[in-house]
Write an enzyme that holds these catalytic residues in place. Structure first.
Site, PDB file in Angstrom:
ATOM      1  CE  LYS A 293      17.399  75.532  96.829  1.00 50.52           C
ATOM      2  NZ  LYS A 293      18.610  76.363  96.670  1.00 50.52           N
TER       3      LYS A 293
ATOM      4  CB  SER B 159      20.914  75.948  99.879  1.00 53.51           C
ATOM      5  OG  SER B 159      20.608  76.557  98.642  1.00 53.51           O
TER       6      SER B 159
ATOM      7  CB  SER C 117      22.979  77.228  96.692  1.00 56.31           C
ATOM      8  OG  SER C 117      23.207  77.619  98.008  1.00 56.31           O
TER       9      SER C 117
END
Lengths: 485, 95
Positions: free
Chosen positions: A76, A151, A175
């Site tokens: 990420k 997210s 998330s």
């Protein structure tokens, strides 16, 4: 090779069926083929990946046996990666080349993992649909008109579409678990403090936790093993022993006590979603588990509490982006105040601005007691709900999300309806507990997730419970149409 | 609780955040909606409840006051918009 588990890939690499360089190249080719539509990566580091893969091949030839050596992973874009752009999905950091590695990255490098690139995400991890990214939305590989969740949407979509063997995510209010559910993969958010936050760009420091996004609980156990553990560089890192997460995956579930919170099956839950969750729970009954109804009476307060605590911490954390030491700076500032205001105004998108404003408001003089202090107290009540529940049950189960993935743009104009899509995941962050989402029978052809919540540091139990289900069912093996391997 | 235009301008200044003139109204509307959600907290009696600052109720560790980092100024300053002789440059603050 795109269908193999990490354990199978690792065996194939050692047996010389293919090399890590070949495996990495195959994934890089697949990214090139599919990611134009999906937009799951912000940065692909082909050169770096192939160089690491070549190193990994040497380590394997030298007889090293670590299960993650030579395995390609996507990180990420919230984790700092030395020498590689780390944007956090924001224009603010579009020019930022991290000067050091996050502890998560360091540990994965030591384990021999190959980083394919950095995945797309909601800006500064603030969002539930990946639509707030400066780099454009990620699409859901199961239906390109729908969101992948957020997210960690790029991380989820890349694993679902087989554009990475596994990926990392972070979870402040859902998330990891929510995008895992919406993309049909396994997403684990460990206990607060289990994995170091060092080098992970901060959103809400008392809630943020890194975790794994994988195709199975078995793969998750291997990744967690590499990521978990005390880190002196993170002042909130938990100094707790790290068990062998793979050793207990197959433990028998006879007598396991599952609690179903009545508040997670009430108003707002799509009836089809309820059906698929009940079917998954029935599968556990067949395995010998006992199911009891429990109550988490303060559930309805989780979202309101979160939207005080998280923005307050966000406004404080994001004050470091001032256009002075790194990140975006506006043109021709007329004085220092202008430099701050315009650099931040241009660098941050709408949702981040909303949360900074909200946070600055609840922390401002005269409002602190009514908002922040009250939220911290209610946080305690929410946490106590779980403490009471875990005196009766081993794990708590329910839906990860109230409904299937929504359409791009559907909730973008109404922040409150977007916030409510995290209704079942947020309380877990407020309490600091671990939770995992695993794919269950789809709802109208779209992925659905079962959330399993455990007691503090019970990640091994969660992975065991998730793994046993994945031994009985095949939902986690489903591949979105058009992404066949 | 609903926020006025002037409230949003005041908070934006506190946060040193420039926002577009034509978006102030929509921020005021959005923030008012969020505050409406948050207001559910008002009805809860929290008399005697201890505020929870850390999920595991841990206190902050202290480390020994020793130098552990090496000097990497040049590397770190490569990300800076403007530096000179190892210093970060900003517009003149004192006349």
């Amino acid at each position: 090779m795109f269908e193999k588990t990490i354990t199978e890939l690792s065996a194939a690499l050692r047996a010389g069926e293919f090399s890590s360089v070949e495996l990495t190249q195959a994934y890089l080719d697949r990214i090139k083929q599919f990611d134009g539509d999906l937009n799951s990566y912000i940065t692909v580091d082909a050169e770096g990946a192939l160089a690491t893969a070549a190193e990994a091949d040497k380590r394997i030839q030298a007889g090293e046996t670590g299960p993650l050596i030579g395995i390609p992973i996507a990180q990420k874009d919230i984790f700092c990666t030395d020498g590689v752009k780390t944007s956090c999905g924001s224009r603010m950091l579009d020019n930022f080349i991290a000067p050091y590695d996050a502890t998560v990255i360091t540990r994965m490098k030591q384990a021999g993992m190959v980083m394919l690139g950095k995945t797309n995400m909601d800006e500064f991890a603030m969002g539930s649909s990946n639509e707030t990214s400066w780099y454009g939305p990620v699409k859901n590989p199961w239906d390109l008109e729908r969101v992948p969740g957020g997210s960690s949407g790029g991380s989820a979509a890349s694993v679902a579409a087989r554009l990475a063997v596994a990926s990392t995510g972070t979870d402040t209010g859902g998330s990891i678990r929510q995008p895992a559910a919406l993309c049909g993969i396994t997403g684990l958010k460990p206990t607060y403090g289990r994995i170091s936050r060092f080098g992970m760009i901060a959103f809400a420091s008392s809630l943020d936790q890194a975790g794994t996004m994988t195709r199975s609980a078995e793969d998750s156990a291997l990744l967690l093993q590499a990521m978990a553990g005390f880190d002196p560089a993170d002042s909130t890192s938990a100094d707790e022993p790290v068990p062998d997460y793979s050793a207990t995956l197959n433990d028998d579930l006879t007598g396991l006590k599952i609690g179903l919170p009545k508040e997670y099956f009430g108003e707002g839950l799509d009836p089809e979603m309820e059906k698929t969750i009940n079917a998954a729970v029935d599968e556990y009954k067949k395995m010998g588990a006992e199911v009891v109804e429990i109550s988490l009476p303060n559930t309805h307060l989780a979202v309101p509490t979160y939207y005080v605590v998280a923005p307050a911490e966000c406004s404080s954390n994001l004050s470091r982006f001032d256009g002075v030491r790194f990140g975006h700076r506006c043109e021709d500032p007329k004085d220092l105040e202008d430099l701050y205001k315009r650099s931040r105004g241009e660098g941050f998108g709408d949702e981040v601005k909303r949360r900074i404003l909200m946070g600055a408001y609840v922390l401002s003089a005269g409002y602190y007691d009514a908002y922040y202090l009250q939220a911290q107290k209610i946080r305690h009540l929410i946490s106590d709900d779980f403490t009471r529940a875990f005196k009766e049950v081993d794990v708590i189960m329910g839906p990860t999300t109230p409904d299937a993935p929504f359409k791009l743009g559907e909730k973008a104009s109404d922040p409150v309806s977007m916030y409510l899509s995290d209704i079942y995941t947020i309380a877990v962050n407020l309490a600091g507990l671990p939770g995992v989402s695993i794919p269950v029978e789809p709802v109208n052809g779209l992925p659905a997730g079962l959330q399993i919540i455990g007691n503090y540091f019970a990640e091994a139990k969660l992975l065991n419970v998730a793994h046993r289900y994945q031994q009985q069912t095949d939902w986690h093996r489903a591949i979105p149409e058009g992404y066949d391997v | 609780m609903s926020l006025e235009r002037s409230d949003v301008e005041k908070i934006a200044h506190l946060a040193r955040l420039a926002i577009d003139e034509d978006k102030v109204e929509s921020y005021a509307a959005d923030l008012s909606k969020i505050l409406g959600l948050v207001e559910q907290m008002d009805a809860i009696d929290t008399e005697g409840v201890v505020p929870m600052a850390h999920p595991l109720h841990m206190s902050q560790r202290l480390r020994a006051d020793e130098v552990t980092e090496t000097d990497q100024r040049e590397k770190y300053q490569r990300n800076a918009p403007q530096v000179e002789s190892g210093l970060y440059l900003v517009p003149k603050v004192i006349e």
